[in-house]
Design an enzyme around this catalytic site. Sequence first.
Site, PDB file in Angstrom:
ATOM      1  N   CYS A 176       3.335  20.573  -4.516  1.00 44.49           N
ATOM      2  CA  CYS A 176       1.933  20.853  -4.815  1.00 44.49           C
ATOM      3  C   CYS A 176       1.357  21.933  -3.882  1.00 44.49           C
ATOM      4  O   CYS A 176       1.715  23.084  -3.994  1.00 44.49           O
ATOM      5  CB  CYS A 176       1.110  19.572  -4.785  1.00 44.49           C
ATOM      6  N   HIS A 200       4.045  16.275  -8.985  1.00 45.54           N
ATOM      7  CA  HIS A 200       4.303  15.190  -8.035  1.00 45.54           C
ATOM      8  C   HIS A 200       5.482  14.322  -8.464  1.00 45.54           C
ATOM      9  O   HIS A 200       5.316  13.376  -9.239  1.00 45.54           O
ATOM     10  CB  HIS A 200       3.055  14.325  -7.880  1.00 45.54           C
ATOM     11  N   GLU A 209       6.919  12.117  -6.760  1.00 47.78           N
ATOM     12  CA  GLU A 209       6.721  10.750  -6.251  1.00 47.78           C
ATOM     13  C   GLU A 209       5.780   9.954  -7.137  1.00 47.78           C
ATOM     14  O   GLU A 209       5.647   8.737  -6.977  1.00 47.78           O
ATOM     15  CB  GLU A 209       6.182  10.794  -4.819  1.00 47.78           C
TER      16      GLU A 209
END
Length: 375
Positions: A258, A344, A346
Amino acid sequence: MKYQSRKRAFILLADGTIFHGKVVGDNEGTAFGEVCFNTGMTGYQEIFTDPSYFGQLMVTTNAHIGNYGTNENEVESDSVKIAGLICKNFSYNYSRDDADASLEDFLAKSNLFAISDVDTRALVSYIRDNGAMNAVISTDVDNIAKLKEELADFPSMEGLELSSKVSTKEPYFYGDENATYKIAALDIGIKKNILRNLAKRGAFIKVFPYNSTFEELKSWNPDAYFISNGPGDPEPLTQAIATAKDIIATDAPLFGICLGHQVIALANGVSTYKMHNGHRGINHPIKNLLTGKGEITSQNHGFAINREETEAHSELEITHVHLNDQTVAGIRMKNKNVFSVQYHPEASPGPHDAEYLFDQFFENIAKSSKKAVSI
């Protein structure tokens, strides 16, 4: 019904447009920030505590917010990071075995001002057409003219450095100190689930403040480096960009997510720009150009890197693109052990299609360090 006579509240956008609602609970207040929206159907607690949202007024597009309560383990940082909440239906009651508190109590503990009963479909449609802009939410219905003046002086997100507001003040450790690898992470707004994903793959992480130099990171003798997500405009992060340049020069393994992705691009001379309204949600379609496969991803960003400059760069290759607007979603360096993505992997909240990127990072570390990968 709880709080039957709730106070009137409103949203005042920078262009003078007003949307009406009611205050959550029996509070009074005012909050300024850049208004943005998230299309996720779940994960509101993780969204509210994501450092990447610092300074933003969050519009949730899901019609019901708070219906499953909160859980102290479902946070992405140590505190709420959004500037204020705007929603349609706020649920004061919740139903979930895992919940340990209501969203109302969670927000009250965090001193977060929230308004509900807003026509969020109309508001989101307006933002999509007119772009993300500064706004104020308030119960001060008799002083709109004064709030307009204050809003006109509120700083724009473009050119705003916010990592210093959310980064750790001192280095700290995460994970098992006997893990296979040591990773130095530059915290420009890091999420807890990123640290969890690194640790469970066999890493001991030392997290450094946003303005740490390469020499400070290198002094720990790590096997690899990581640059995190975070809020604000990437261009003012001059020290982080310089640190990224120094890491790249060593050919050590480097992964960015990001805002970290944008910092790596800037370190390579590729410019960034503020998007019309950004990407924020958990169902964004990405194409992996290396494999031809699609991914459904979690995203939260209001800036992007310049595609034409990336395509023209002799040392960079575009690895992922966003299928809605063809913006750059991932890059890698052709002759360096460096890659990054705009989204993202995660998740938290979101799908797990992109978790393989953490495995890819550890494969890069294994090749670099010639240690056995632990995945």
